[in-house]
Design a protein around this motif. Sequence first.
Motif, PDB file in Angstrom:
ATOM      1  N   PRO A  67     -17.318 -28.972  32.077  1.00  0.00           N
ATOM      2  CA  PRO A  67     -16.227 -29.739  31.803  1.00  0.00           C
ATOM      3  C   PRO A  67     -16.280 -31.036  30.929  1.00  0.00           C
ATOM      4  N   PHE A  68     -15.433 -31.351  30.213  1.00  0.00           N
ATOM      5  CA  PHE A  68     -15.444 -32.568  29.535  1.00  0.00           C
ATOM      6  C   PHE A  68     -15.334 -33.793  30.634  1.00  0.00           C
ATOM      7  N   VAL A  69     -15.946 -34.898  30.102  1.00  0.00           N
ATOM      8  CA  VAL A  69     -15.760 -36.113  31.330  1.00  0.00           C
ATOM      9  C   VAL A  69     -15.419 -37.277  30.633  1.00  0.00           C
ATOM     10  N   ASN A  70     -15.014 -38.284  31.340  1.00  0.00           N
ATOM     11  CA  ASN A  70     -14.679 -39.579  30.970  1.00  0.00           C
ATOM     12  C   ASN A  70     -16.157 -40.310  30.675  1.00  0.00           C
ATOM     13  N   VAL A  71     -16.432 -40.647  29.256  1.00  0.00           N
ATOM     14  CA  VAL A  71     -17.923 -40.946  29.523  1.00  0.00           C
ATOM     15  C   VAL A  71     -17.791 -42.610  29.643  1.00  0.00           C
ATOM     16  N   PHE A  72     -18.559 -42.933  30.404  1.00  0.00           N
ATOM     17  CA  PHE A  72     -18.731 -44.421  30.705  1.00  0.00           C
ATOM     18  C   PHE A  72     -20.172 -45.006  30.273  1.00  0.00           C
ATOM     19  N   HIS A  73     -20.643 -45.362  29.271  1.00  0.00           N
ATOM     20  CA  HIS A  73     -21.631 -45.696  28.828  1.00  0.00           C
ATOM     21  C   HIS A  73     -22.738 -46.371  29.506  1.00  0.00           C
ATOM     22  N   GLU A  74     -22.414 -47.239  30.335  1.00  0.00           N
ATOM     23  CA  GLU A  74     -23.610 -47.922  30.980  1.00  0.00           C
ATOM     24  C   GLU A  74     -24.172 -47.120  32.117  1.00  0.00           C
ATOM     25  N   ILE A  75     -23.458 -46.044  32.548  1.00  0.00           N
ATOM     26  CA  ILE A  75     -24.006 -44.824  33.406  1.00  0.00           C
ATOM     27  C   ILE A  75     -25.444 -44.497  32.784  1.00  0.00           C
ATOM     28  N   ILE A  76     -24.984 -44.002  31.430  1.00  0.00           N
ATOM     29  CA  ILE A  76     -26.129 -43.293  30.646  1.00  0.00           C
ATOM     30  C   ILE A  76     -27.179 -44.305  30.263  1.00  0.00           C
ATOM     31  N   HIS A  77     -26.784 -45.401  29.973  1.00  0.00           N
ATOM     32  CA  HIS A  77     -27.771 -46.709  29.621  1.00  0.00           C
ATOM     33  C   HIS A  77     -28.703 -46.803  30.897  1.00  0.00           C
ATOM     34  N   LEU A  78     -28.052 -46.757  32.034  1.00  0.00           N
ATOM     35  CA  LEU A  78     -28.743 -47.357  33.473  1.00  0.00           C
ATOM     36  C   LEU A  78     -29.746 -45.870  33.660  1.00  0.00           C
ATOM     37  N   SER A  79     -29.149 -44.743  33.471  1.00  0.00           N
ATOM     38  CA  SER A  79     -29.863 -43.567  33.765  1.00  0.00           C
ATOM     39  C   SER A  79     -31.210 -43.578  32.811  1.00  0.00           C
ATOM     40  N   SER A  80     -30.974 -44.208  31.535  1.00  0.00           N
ATOM     41  CA  SER A  80     -32.047 -43.980  30.643  1.00  0.00           C
ATOM     42  C   SER A  80     -33.160 -45.235  31.102  1.00  0.00           C
ATOM     43  N   GLU A  81     -32.631 -46.402  31.726  1.00  0.00           N
ATOM     44  CA  GLU A  81     -33.506 -47.390  32.194  1.00  0.00           C
ATOM     45  C   GLU A  81     -34.343 -47.043  33.288  1.00  0.00           C
ATOM     46  N   ASN A  82     -33.808 -45.972  34.088  1.00  0.00           N
ATOM     47  CA  ASN A  82     -34.375 -45.446  35.244  1.00  0.00           C
ATOM     48  C   ASN A  82     -35.014 -43.977  35.369  1.00  0.00           C
ATOM     49  N   CYS A  83     -35.063 -43.514  33.983  1.00  0.00           N
ATOM     50  CA  CYS A  83     -35.754 -42.326  33.912  1.00  0.00           C
ATOM     51  C   CYS A  83     -37.353 -42.414  34.045  1.00  0.00           C
ATOM     52  N   GLU A  84     -37.859 -41.598  34.840  1.00  0.00           N
ATOM     53  CA  GLU A  84     -39.219 -41.546  35.184  1.00  0.00           C
ATOM     54  C   GLU A  84     -39.826 -40.325  34.292  1.00  0.00           C
ATOM     55  N   THR A  85     -40.679 -40.359  33.347  1.00  0.00           N
ATOM     56  CA  THR A  85     -41.310 -39.603  32.652  1.00  0.00           C
ATOM     57  C   THR A  85     -42.222 -38.467  33.297  1.00  0.00           C
ATOM     58  N   THR A  86     -43.099 -38.945  34.299  1.00  0.00           N
ATOM     59  CA  THR A  86     -44.033 -38.043  35.019  1.00  0.00           C
ATOM     60  C   THR A  86     -43.233 -36.940  35.634  1.00  0.00           C
ATOM     61  N   GLN A  87     -42.387 -37.585  36.299  1.00  0.00           N
ATOM     62  CA  GLN A  87     -41.747 -36.614  37.472  1.00  0.00           C
ATOM     63  C   GLN A  87     -40.419 -36.129  36.801  1.00  0.00           C
ATOM     64  N   ARG A  88     -40.116 -36.460  35.579  1.00  0.00           N
ATOM     65  CA  ARG A  88     -38.818 -36.025  35.049  1.00  0.00           C
ATOM     66  C   ARG A  88     -37.993 -36.111  35.903  1.00  0.00           C
ATOM     67  N   ALA A  89     -37.515 -37.221  36.318  1.00  0.00           N
ATOM     68  CA  ALA A  89     -36.248 -37.467  37.094  1.00  0.00           C
ATOM     69  C   ALA A  89     -35.833 -39.013  36.874  1.00  0.00           C
ATOM     70  N   VAL A  90     -34.530 -39.061  37.372  1.00  0.00           N
ATOM     71  CA  VAL A  90     -33.901 -40.587  37.425  1.00  0.00           C
ATOM     72  C   VAL A  90     -33.991 -41.089  38.942  1.00  0.00           C
ATOM     73  N   LYS A  91     -34.440 -42.371  38.827  1.00  0.00           N
ATOM     74  CA  LYS A  91     -34.708 -42.677  40.022  1.00  0.00           C
ATOM     75  C   LYS A  91     -34.035 -44.196  40.425  1.00  0.00           C
ATOM     76  N   ILE A  92     -34.005 -44.675  41.606  1.00  0.00           N
ATOM     77  CA  ILE A  92     -33.164 -46.064  41.742  1.00  0.00           C
ATOM     78  C   ILE A  92     -34.515 -47.059  41.730  1.00  0.00           C
ATOM     79  N   PRO A  93     -34.309 -48.325  41.262  1.00  0.00           N
ATOM     80  CA  PRO A  93     -35.218 -49.428  40.925  1.00  0.00           C
ATOM     81  C   PRO A  93     -36.380 -49.526  41.886  1.00  0.00           C
ATOM     82  N   SER A  94     -36.138 -48.873  43.169  1.00  0.00           N
ATOM     83  CA  SER A  94     -37.420 -49.251  44.120  1.00  0.00           C
ATOM     84  C   SER A  94     -38.473 -47.901  44.171  1.00  0.00           C
ATOM     85  N   GLY A  95     -37.799 -46.808  43.353  1.00  0.00           N
ATOM     86  CA  GLY A  95     -38.688 -45.819  43.170  1.00  0.00           C
ATOM     87  C   GLY A  95     -38.207 -44.445  43.799  1.00  0.00           C
TER      88      GLY A  95
END
Length: 312
Positions: A67-95
Amino acid sequence: MALNVTPLNAPHKDLELLPLADRDYLIQDLVGNRSHLQTFCELKNSYLSNSDFYGIWESNLPIYFLPFVNVFHEIIHLSSENCETTQRAVKIPSGTILFHITPDSINQMLNFKPTQLLFPLSMKFLLDEGPKLFSSEISIISQVFMRAGRQPIQPPPFNYTCFNEVGRLLVDMISYVLGFKTSEHIDETILVLLSTFTPGQPPAVKYNYAKFIANKIHDQLLNLEREGVFKYSSYIYHLFLYYQSDCFQFPIRKLDSKGEKRSVIFWTSVFHQVSTSPYSYCEFIDMFVYPVSSLLKRAPPPRLSYDMHKIL
């Protein structure tokens, strides 16, 4: 007569290095007026009643048409900042990992278990195969999926309005899965996937859409700062909902009327972009955006009250 004009000095900064004023318009899923949930149910019921004439449900394509969603850009930017390459995952700042970006994690949230080997899909494959389509194959596609009297006389791309109802449905789903910005022009990459559908027969090929989407999400998150493009916000939202459901206070319906598990797309409509949603945009911010932002930031962001959102 020569004009006495002082020459302009060359800029001291490399213009290529200057940030654009606003590139967030590139963070947007394909938008249309089609009801995804209704489309999903209609195609599934057609299959169960043996009336899926084109084998659309069997192709697995409707499973991945979210389904189409209400796009809130900050969520995408924050997900990008917390994207972990090796494990291919989104994590919280603590890991701690919030969710993985893998075919299995996507199929699990969509309650889909592949029962056979699926053909790998990539943009390189589509770009390579597109020019190889024979004119006879394109002619069959136009006869089956384009309106009478709108058959093309020129090579692709074709206009969306030339397609019949089934053709437009398939084009919408294919364009969405491929992460295209629009389905207005149908080029050879879409025609390659359309060519797998033949009336009265199961699809000639079943593609691994989950792996394709997982790779695209991972790559776009990693390159978001440089390229500013992200076309899978609905997937990110539903991944948060499925794997972090305990963080949300709104009602979540994980089971159907028979008590069986169902796709995450039916759990809630809190972030769905539909006119009939029981939730307002302010409630979407308060109930979904704030908890997700709190997960992705080192400190919870200031929380505006519901009344304040109404004022804004």
